[in-house]
Every structure is written in structure tokens, then in C-alpha cells.
Motif scaffolding. Structure first.
Motif, mmCIF file in Angstrom:
data_model
loop_
_atom_site.group_PDB
_atom_site.id
_atom_site.type_symbol
_atom_site.label_atom_id
_atom_site.label_comp_id
_atom_site.label_asym_id
_atom_site.label_seq_id
_atom_site.Cartn_x
_atom_site.Cartn_y
_atom_site.Cartn_z
ATOM 1 N N PRO A 125 -1.502 9.963 -9.406
ATOM 2 C CA PRO A 125 -1.964 8.569 -9.503
ATOM 3 C C PRO A 125 -0.824 7.555 -9.577
ATOM 4 O O PRO A 125 -1.011 6.383 -9.228
ATOM 5 C CB PRO A 125 -2.776 8.563 -10.808
ATOM 6 N N MET A 126 0.364 7.972 -10.017
ATOM 7 C CA MET A 126 1.476 7.038 -10.213
ATOM 8 C C MET A 126 2.430 7.001 -9.026
ATOM 9 O O MET A 126 3.106 5.994 -8.806
ATOM 10 C CB MET A 126 2.264 7.422 -11.469
ATOM 11 N N LEU A 127 2.485 8.094 -8.272
ATOM 12 C CA LEU A 127 3.469 8.215 -7.202
ATOM 13 C C LEU A 127 2.787 8.167 -5.834
ATOM 14 O O LEU A 127 1.652 7.754 -5.710
ATOM 15 C CB LEU A 127 4.289 9.494 -7.405
ATOM 16 N N THR A 128 3.495 8.581 -4.797
ATOM 17 C CA THR A 128 2.993 8.469 -3.425
ATOM 18 C C THR A 128 2.852 9.863 -2.832
ATOM 19 O O THR A 128 3.858 10.506 -2.517
ATOM 20 C CB THR A 128 3.963 7.619 -2.574
ATOM 21 N N PRO A 129 1.617 10.355 -2.676
ATOM 22 C CA PRO A 129 1.424 11.747 -2.254
ATOM 23 C C PRO A 129 1.779 12.043 -0.802
ATOM 24 O O PRO A 129 2.070 13.183 -0.465
ATOM 25 C CB PRO A 129 -0.077 11.979 -2.484
ATOM 26 N N SER A 130 1.723 11.021 0.075
ATOM 27 C CA SER A 130 1.965 11.277 1.493
ATOM 28 C C SER A 130 2.599 10.052 2.146
ATOM 29 O O SER A 130 2.501 8.935 1.629
ATOM 30 C CB SER A 130 0.668 11.648 2.218
ATOM 31 N N TYR A 131 3.228 10.283 3.303
ATOM 32 C CA TYR A 131 3.856 9.213 4.077
ATOM 33 C C TYR A 131 3.206 9.116 5.447
ATOM 34 O O TYR A 131 2.979 10.137 6.113
ATOM 35 C CB TYR A 131 5.348 9.493 4.298
ATOM 36 N N SER A 132 2.986 7.894 5.889
ATOM 37 C CA SER A 132 2.572 7.661 7.264
ATOM 38 C C SER A 132 3.753 7.869 8.212
ATOM 39 O O SER A 132 4.904 7.996 7.783
ATOM 40 C CB SER A 132 2.068 6.218 7.418
ATOM 41 N N THR A 147 -0.733 2.457 17.574
ATOM 42 C CA THR A 147 -2.050 2.293 16.947
ATOM 43 C C THR A 147 -2.289 3.264 15.803
ATOM 44 O O THR A 147 -2.930 2.916 14.807
ATOM 45 C CB THR A 147 -3.151 2.487 18.012
ATOM 46 N N TRP A 148 -1.761 4.481 15.912
ATOM 47 C CA TRP A 148 -2.064 5.518 14.911
ATOM 48 C C TRP A 148 -0.881 5.827 13.989
ATOM 49 O O TRP A 148 -0.834 6.880 13.364
ATOM 50 C CB TRP A 148 -2.521 6.792 15.629
ATOM 51 N N ASN A 149 0.047 4.889 13.882
ATOM 52 C CA ASN A 149 1.226 5.124 13.047
ATOM 53 C C ASN A 149 0.934 5.105 11.549
ATOM 54 O O ASN A 149 1.807 5.406 10.744
ATOM 55 C CB ASN A 149 2.316 4.090 13.352
ATOM 56 N N HIS A 150 -0.299 4.751 11.195
ATOM 57 C CA HIS A 150 -0.693 4.783 9.773
ATOM 58 C C HIS A 150 -1.074 6.184 9.317
ATOM 59 O O HIS A 150 -1.219 6.428 8.106
ATOM 60 C CB HIS A 150 -1.878 3.855 9.539
ATOM 61 N N LEU A 151 -1.233 7.117 10.238
ATOM 62 C CA LEU A 151 -1.671 8.469 9.870
ATOM 63 C C LEU A 151 -0.570 9.213 9.113
ATOM 64 O O LEU A 151 0.613 9.068 9.418
ATOM 65 C CB LEU A 151 -2.048 9.250 11.126
ATOM 66 N N PRO A 152 -0.953 10.048 8.139
ATOM 67 C CA PRO A 152 0.060 10.775 7.356
ATOM 68 C C PRO A 152 0.719 11.888 8.151
ATOM 69 O O PRO A 152 0.060 12.605 8.907
ATOM 70 C CB PRO A 152 -0.742 11.337 6.181
ATOM 71 N N VAL A 153 2.036 12.023 7.944
ATOM 72 C CA VAL A 153 2.782 13.101 8.591
ATOM 73 C C VAL A 153 3.549 13.951 7.571
ATOM 74 O O VAL A 153 4.088 15.003 7.927
ATOM 75 C CB VAL A 153 3.763 12.556 9.655
ATOM 76 N N LEU A 154 3.619 13.503 6.314
ATOM 77 C CA LEU A 154 4.299 14.249 5.251
ATOM 78 C C LEU A 154 3.423 14.279 4.007
ATOM 79 O O LEU A 154 2.827 13.259 3.639
ATOM 80 C CB LEU A 154 5.633 13.599 4.874
ATOM 81 N N ASN A 155 3.351 15.428 3.365
ATOM 82 C CA ASN A 155 2.739 15.565 2.039
ATOM 83 C C ASN A 155 3.786 16.059 1.057
ATOM 84 O O ASN A 155 4.664 16.864 1.421
ATOM 85 C CB ASN A 155 1.578 16.562 2.065
ATOM 86 N N PRO A 181 0.824 -1.211 0.000
ATOM 87 C CA PRO A 181 0.000 0.000 0.000
ATOM 88 C C PRO A 181 0.857 1.259 0.000
ATOM 89 O O PRO A 181 1.782 1.377 0.807
ATOM 90 C CB PRO A 181 -0.805 -0.115 1.300
ATOM 91 N N ARG A 182 0.569 2.166 -0.893
ATOM 92 C CA ARG A 182 1.393 3.372 -1.011
ATOM 93 C C ARG A 182 1.264 4.248 0.236
ATOM 94 O O ARG A 182 0.181 4.456 0.762
ATOM 95 C CB ARG A 182 0.994 4.156 -2.261
ATOM 96 N N GLY A 183 2.420 4.732 0.656
ATOM 97 C CA GLY A 183 2.467 5.620 1.809
ATOM 98 C C GLY A 183 2.535 4.919 3.144
ATOM 99 O O GLY A 183 2.578 5.587 4.182
ATOM 100 N N GLN A 184 2.582 3.561 3.136
ATOM 101 C CA GLN A 184 2.495 2.823 4.389
ATOM 102 C C GLN A 184 3.651 1.849 4.581
ATOM 103 O O GLN A 184 4.220 1.332 3.615
ATOM 104 C CB GLN A 184 1.177 2.028 4.441
ATOM 105 N N ALA A 185 4.020 1.620 5.827
ATOM 106 C CA ALA A 185 4.905 0.535 6.246
ATOM 107 C C ALA A 185 4.315 -0.020 7.530
ATOM 108 O O ALA A 185 3.641 0.696 8.273
ATOM 109 C CB ALA A 185 6.333 1.027 6.469
#
Length: 327
Positions: free
Chosen positions: A240-247, A223-231, A127-131
Motif C-alpha cells: 500500500p505504501m510503495l509501487t508494485p509495478s512499472y508501466s 497508446t499502450w505505454n501505461h501497461l505494466p512491464v515490471l513487477n 499516479p504510482r507506476g506511471q509516467a
């Protein structure tokens, strides 16, 4: 009731109220302190529209230790080369292996076996933006090296935030998997001497959420480490091709450790930095002094007339990168 008996009760109420306010502030920071939207940055987005992406190889995959299939691209070395040095490429923030195609093709033409990785949370790797946890990307690189073995020596090369990740790996307990590390205008930290505000307009950070999550992670709460912190400053065509944000997990995995100076000092293998003199995201002229201040003398090549993305797209930079990969 005696005054002396009231004091402990009053102190207890004050402490409880203070803790309640602190918890409320922490909850608000995590819930509402995420990263703000950011306008597209032309100097990062536009060059890809002009680049030659013909001949991108079909993606391959390997299985990471958690069972996830992670994607990579293979560029065989040109000519009858036996046990050629392998170059493993790590793309920059928001990007994917595809974005390293022009550089990968140049390295293969120079006689290197090249593997360009879709790092977890990017491209076709999960899943993009997630680890799943902080440190998972280091596990993934080790898993790649085990799953796709190579008889010759190997160099790990990373661009921008990927360069920061390469530094993280170079200072880790697994650093012997590569004998050379090349950092292409590496992201160190937002508060490093090399940083420009908001990475030159490329990223915006949700600092309240980041700090709030850091505090509860210290207490073992993830528990909330999936939330975005970078845009990131992607345009509509790239989104659509890249990753707009990081968890939180991905932002703290893809890049150096917070103690990037510790990463520098722990690295025992050969390091080389290549950057463009016209880099608009970082202060390229400061890389040498940052590494020197950490006690590490590292060769730094500054390529005239090349900006941040030009390191991977502009042929003017390729000779310097090729030289750094093998000397």
C-alpha cells in the motif's frame, strides 16, 4: 488464367497472411505478455521494519512543467553552514523518499543540505507506476533544481534503479546541473554483467510485452505505454505504501538508457560508485570492470558486511557515502 499472372497474386496473399500473423503475435505479446507475479523478497522488505523512521520531515512539493505537484523531503544541514553542498537523493525501484530517511539524516548530520525526492510514479508524486512519456523524470529533476534553487554545489545520489537513473542524468545534456554523481549499487540493465537473474529475485519482467511495446513505439504508437512491464517483490505490508509495478513509460524512464555504456561515456562530471560487498541483487565486484571497459575509470568503494539495502539503512555504509558525495 496464365500461371505467370497468378504468381503476383499468390505472393500478395502470402505477404498479407504473414503480416496478419505478425500483427496478431504482436497484439498477443502486448495483451498477454505482461510480468508474472513474484514472491516477496525478504532481504529488501524486512530491513525497513527494523529501521528508525522517527523524525521524517513533512513532505514539501514543487510544480513540474506539466503542472503536477511532485513531493520531496527537506533535511537541513546540521550546524551554521553557509552554502553547504546539497545532496539530492533518488530512491530505488518501487520505493519513495521516505525510504531514504536514515541515509538522509546521516548526510544532514555530516553538514549537507539534503533533498530526498519522491520520483514521479512513486510516493506522493503522481499516479504510482506511471509516467506520461519516456524521459519525463529527467524533466522533473531539472524542474526541481529550477523551482528549489541552491547557492552551493550539488551532488545527485541514487540507489539501485535510482543509481541507474543518476547515471542516465550524468550522461545527459543537463549533467551540468550537478558537479558530482554518486551511484549506490546502480542498476545498469537486466543483461549487464552486474545483473543477477531477475535482479536477485526482486523483479520480474514481462519481456514479450516490453518488446512488443518497443516495436510499436518505434513506429510512434504510444497508446499502450501505461501497461505494466515490471513487477516488484513487495510483501503485503509494503504494497500500500510503495509501487508494485512499472508501466512501459516509467520502466524506460527510471534507470539508465538501454545503451548504458553510452551514458557512462557521455558523463563528464565526477562519478563515484559505492556498493556493499554482500549485495544480493547485483554483482558488486563487477562495477569497476564494466565502467573501465566503457573507457571510464571510476572510484568504486565496496563496503564489507553490507548488502543491497544496507547502503541506505546501515550506518556501516554511511562514511563511504558521505566521502563519495564531496571528494
Amino acid at each position: 488464367m496464365k500461371t505467370s499472372s497468378l504468381i503476383p497474386r499468390i505472393l500478395g496473399i502470402v505477404v498479407f497472411a504473414a503480416l496478419a500473423l505478425l500483427m496478431a503475435a504482436l497484439a498477443a505479446a502486448i495483451a498477454f505478455g505482461g510480468p508474472a507475479p513474484i514472491a516477496p523478497l525478504a532481504s529488501v522488505n524486512d530491513p525497513f521494519a527494523k529501521a528508525d523512521f522517527s523524525g521524517v520531515p513533512s513532505p514539501r512539493s514543487f510544480t513540474a512543467r506539466d503542472g503536477t505537484a511532485l513531493a520531496w523531503l527537506h533535511y537541513p544541514a546540521a550546524g551554521p553552514v553557509q552554502n553547504a553542498r546539497r545532496v539530492v537523493l533518488v530512491h530505488g525501484s518501487s520505493a519513495r523518499a521516505h525510504s531514504m530517511h536514515v541515509l538522509a539524516r546521516a548526510l544532514a548530520s555530516a553538514g549537507f543540505e539534503v533533498a530526498a525526492l519522491d520520483m514521479r510514479g512513486h510516493g506522493d508524486s503522481g499516479p504510482r507506476g506511471q509516467a506520461a512519456y519516456v524521459g519525463q523524470l529527467e524533466d522533473d529533476v531539472e524542474d526541481f533544481m529550477r523551482a528549489v534553487p541552491h547557492a552551493g554545489p550539488s551532488t545527485l545520489v541514487g540507489h539501485s534503479r535510482g543509481g541507474g537513473f543518476v547515471l542516465r542524468f550524468a550522461g545527459s545534456a543537463r549533467q551540468s546541473l550537478f558537479d558530482r554523481y554518486v551511484l549506490l549499487s546502480p542498476y545498469l540493465r537486466h543483461d549487464a554483467p552486474t545483473a543477477r537473474p531477475n535482479d536477485g529475485g526482486w523483479a520480474t519482467m514481462g519481456l514479450p510485452r516490453l518488446l512488443g511495446l518497443h516495436l510499436i513505439n518505434l513506429a510512434g504508437v504510444t497508446t499502450w505505454n501505461h501497461l505494466p512491464v515490471l513487477n516488484f517483490a513487495l510483501n503485503d505490508a509494503a504494497r500500500p505504501m510503495l509501487t508494485p509495478s512499472y508501466s512501459y513509460n516509467l520502466a524506460n524512464s527510471f534507470g539508465p538508457h538501454n545503451d548504458y555504456v553510452g551514458d557512462i561515456r557521455a558523463a563528464r562530471g565526477a562519478l563515484h560508485i559505492v556498493a556493499g560487498r554482500d549485495d544480493e541483487l547485483f554483482h558488486a565486484e563487477r562495477f569497476a570492470e564494466v565502467f573501465s571497459a566503457a573507457g571510464k575509470t571510476v572510484p568504486v568503494t565496496l563496503v564489507p558486511g553490507v548488502n543491497h539495502m544496507g547502503l541506505t539503512l546501515d550506518s556501516a555504509a554511511f562514511d563511504a557515502v558521505i566521502h563519495a558525495c564531496c571528494t
